[in-house]
Design a protein around this motif. Structure first.
Motif, PDB file in Angstrom:
ATOM      1  N   GLY A  10       9.350 -11.469  82.962  1.00  0.00           N
ATOM      2  CA  GLY A  10       9.890 -12.703  83.545  1.00  0.00           C
ATOM      3  C   GLY A  10      11.355 -12.523  83.891  1.00  0.00           C
ATOM      4  O   GLY A  10      12.206 -13.320  83.506  1.00  0.00           O
ATOM      5  N   GLY A  11      11.673 -11.463  84.619  1.00  0.00           N
ATOM      6  CA  GLY A  11      13.049 -11.246  85.085  1.00  0.00           C
ATOM      7  C   GLY A  11      13.223 -11.840  86.471  1.00  0.00           C
ATOM      8  O   GLY A  11      12.594 -12.842  86.816  1.00  0.00           O
ATOM      9  N   MET A  12      14.092 -11.206  87.254  1.00  0.00           N
ATOM     10  CA  MET A  12      14.351 -11.706  88.617  1.00  0.00           C
ATOM     11  C   MET A  12      13.064 -11.721  89.444  1.00  0.00           C
ATOM     12  O   MET A  12      12.735 -12.704  90.099  1.00  0.00           O
ATOM     13  CB  MET A  12      15.364 -10.798  89.326  1.00  0.00           C
ATOM     14  N   GLU A  32       6.193 -12.223  78.870  1.00  0.00           N
ATOM     15  CA  GLU A  32       7.587 -11.768  78.739  1.00  0.00           C
ATOM     16  C   GLU A  32       7.844 -11.363  77.289  1.00  0.00           C
ATOM     17  O   GLU A  32       7.640 -12.149  76.384  1.00  0.00           O
ATOM     18  CB  GLU A  32       8.548 -12.879  79.175  1.00  0.00           C
ATOM     19  N   MET A  33       8.342 -10.145  77.105  1.00  0.00           N
ATOM     20  CA  MET A  33       8.488  -9.629  75.731  1.00  0.00           C
ATOM     21  C   MET A  33       9.706 -10.171  74.986  1.00  0.00           C
ATOM     22  O   MET A  33       9.726 -10.187  73.761  1.00  0.00           O
ATOM     23  CB  MET A  33       8.521  -8.104  75.737  1.00  0.00           C
ATOM     24  N   SER A  46      16.070 -16.043  77.736  1.00  0.00           N
ATOM     25  CA  SER A  46      15.836 -16.747  79.007  1.00  0.00           C
ATOM     26  C   SER A  46      15.172 -15.832  80.020  1.00  0.00           C
ATOM     27  O   SER A  46      15.399 -14.625  80.028  1.00  0.00           O
ATOM     28  CB  SER A  46      17.159 -17.225  79.620  1.00  0.00           C
ATOM     29  N   LEU A  47      14.400 -16.444  80.906  1.00  0.00           N
ATOM     30  CA  LEU A  47      13.866 -15.711  82.050  1.00  0.00           C
ATOM     31  C   LEU A  47      15.028 -15.482  83.026  1.00  0.00           C
ATOM     32  O   LEU A  47      16.045 -16.173  82.974  1.00  0.00           O
ATOM     33  CB  LEU A  47      12.737 -16.512  82.700  1.00  0.00           C
ATOM     34  N   ALA A 105      18.199 -22.650  83.822  1.00  0.00           N
ATOM     35  CA  ALA A 105      17.588 -23.528  84.831  1.00  0.00           C
ATOM     36  C   ALA A 105      16.314 -22.903  85.400  1.00  0.00           C
ATOM     37  O   ALA A 105      15.310 -23.595  85.596  1.00  0.00           O
ATOM     38  CB  ALA A 105      18.594 -23.806  85.949  1.00  0.00           C
ATOM     39  N   VAL A 106      16.330 -21.585  85.643  1.00  0.00           N
ATOM     40  CA  VAL A 106      15.113 -20.919  86.137  1.00  0.00           C
ATOM     41  C   VAL A 106      14.007 -21.068  85.087  1.00  0.00           C
ATOM     42  O   VAL A 106      12.867 -21.425  85.402  1.00  0.00           O
ATOM     43  CB  VAL A 106      15.377 -19.417  86.422  1.00  0.00           C
TER      44      VAL A 106
END
Ligand code: FAD
Length: 449
Positions: A10-12, A32-33, A46-47, A105-106
């Motif tokens: 769950g990165g960029m 997401e780890m 956070s993502l 926010a993302v």
């Protein structure tokens, strides 16, 4: 529809891919780890965490390829751009981002989406069935990296980049340094004073270069290969390339006037860029490094204005995992040997936050379209999106494939029959053509639904 799209990371890229697929009506699970399993560079759970610079680079959509990519992502309803715009910091012509509120926010938007669930787990094997996007980035977990290496053979490899240090603003000596953007660029006073500048005389510059060359550096481990991407070249590597390299690179003294000494031109200037909305942190622009922490403290104290600076974060080295996409992926970003798996983001061999999110945007749309029973037409190579995806899925030479930022060199040349055009006019032709073609492609997709 019962099918679900699974996104690993769950990165960029993974965040944008999830958003695009869910907006197209496809249920999504993000695996997401973090925070259960961390990386050395991420600090939060956070993502879409930005791990180094807080810049999305130029926001000029007429003269700059990454600015054009911003434009195309905004036109496609991109979540990463929407949140970057919402948490923008003053930075002259660049799009700098307040990283923590941006990532929060993302994360909030994705978690609130009725079609998206986020599962906190590390994926360690390539899945056998289903619809998957792997967007695990430059710091892919080691189990999954091994599984990819086993599938891809020799084509998957790791190399290293370096992190720029971050300084506490109140420890910068403003009787020596001053606030000014190069050429006073910017619409507002905030923009025109977005940078803090530290001037050097010739003697100070020469001593600084000597210290950089002599400093202790972090050693690479046996068997590791070292390589750098041009936007993130370590400062000491630049100094090794020539004593003047820095003076013509990040330390160039142009477009700046020292108000403490307006009649004397600085020989070199170190610039610091605001790193958070509060203005309490500044990063030293272009000063990624693999010097040891001890060496960094003594070498950076030689910069006039930073003699007593305290660092929120020192520089460091990092790994970058990427696959040989031209060999392994088809034009739809699917793994040729396992077409139920797509790859997206930096692991595909694009470079940077924006490019990675852009490839997530495409992978999310491609996967969603396929799951809904219609494949998307190829993205025109005349667009920034198309230029990048074409590069990684076949445009680049597979044997010498290296990570790439978006740039006009990836676009088919514009028709220059009208005679020799100056650079600004040529770039405008590139960006006008791209905008028209991207808008057309987005319309085609909507018509297909
Ligand atoms: C130290 C460092 C400095 C960098 N500096 C810059 C810079 O200054 N500017 C710039 O534009 N780019 C920079 N980059 C590159 C930047 O990180 C990427 O361009 C961008 O974040 C890539 O997006 P991505 O989605 O591909 O990967 P990421 O944003 O890294 O996201 C990948 C996600 O996958 C998760 N993950 C990994 N493996 C697994 C697994 N097995 N199971 C589940 N989840 C997993 C990770 O926790 C992470 O959240 C830097 C990278 C590093 C490592």
């Amino acid at each position: 529809m019962t099918d679900r799209l699974h996104i690993v990371g769950g990165g960029m890229a993974g965040s944008e891919a999830a958003w695009q697929a869910a907006q197209a009506g496809v249920p999504v699970t993000i695996h997401e780890m973090r925070p259960k399993v961390g990386t050395f560079a991420h600090r939060t759970g956070s993502l879409a965490e930005m791990v180094c610079s807080n810049s999305f680079r130029s926001d000029d959509d007429e003269q700059n390829a990454v600015g054009l990519l911003h434009w195309e992502m905004r036109a496609a309803g991109g979540l990463i751009m929407e949140m970057a715009d919402a948490h923008r910091l003053p930075a002259g012509g660049a799009l700098a981002v307040d990283r923590d509120p941006f990532a929060e926010a993302v994360t909030a938007r994705l978690r609130a989406h009725p079609l998206i669930e986020v599962v906190g787990e590390e994926v360690t094997a390539l899945p056998d069935a289903g619809h998957w996007i792997i967007a695990t980035g430059p710091l892919t977990g080691s189990g999954l990296a091994q599984a990819i290496a086993a599938e891809a053979g020799q084509d998957s490899l790791a190399f290293f980049d370096a992190i720029a240090p971050i300084v506490h603003a109140d420890t910068i000596d403003m009787s020596v340094a001053w606030r000014q953007s190069r050429y006073d660029k910017g619409e507002t006073e905030d923009e025109r004073t977005a940078y803090i500048n530290c001037p050097m005389t010739k003697a100070e510059y020469e001593a600084f270069i000597d210290a950089l060359l002599a400093a202790d550096k972090t050693e690479f481990k046996p068997g590791e290969t070292a390589g750098y991407f041009d936007g993130c070249l370590p400062i000491e590597v630049m100094a090794e390339r020539g004593r003047e390299t820095l003076r013509f690179g990040p330390m160039k003294p142009v477009g700046l006037t020292n108000p403490h000494n307006p009649t004397e031109k600085a020989y070199a200037v170190v610039q610091l860029r605001r790193d958070n909305a509060l203005g309490t942190l500044y990063n030293i622009v272009g000063f990624q490094t693999k010097m040891t922490y001890g060496a960094q403290k003594s070498v950076f104290a030689m910069i006039p204005g930073l003699q007593d600076a305290s660092f929120a974060r020192l520089g460091g080295i990092h790994r970058n995992t990427f696959i040989n996409s031209p060999t392994l992926l088809d034009a739809q970003m699917r793994l040729r040997s396992k077409p139920h798996i797509r790859f997206a983001g930096q692991i595909t061999g694009v470079e940077g936050y924006v490019e990675s999110a852009a490839m997530g945007l495409l992978a999310g749309r491609m996967a969603a379209a396929e799951m809904r029973g219609h494949a998307l037409p190829p993205v025109p190579q005349t667009t920034a999106m198309g230029a990048l995806v074409t590069h990684i899925t076949g445009g680049a030479e597979a044997k010498t494939f290296q990570p790439m930022n978006v740039n006009f060199g990836l676009f088919p040349p514009v028709d220059a029959r009208g005679g020799r055009r100056n650079r600004a006019a040529r770039y405008k032709l590139y960006t006008d053509r791209a905008k028209a073609d991207w808008t057309g492609w987005l319309g085609l997709r909507e018509a297909a639904e």
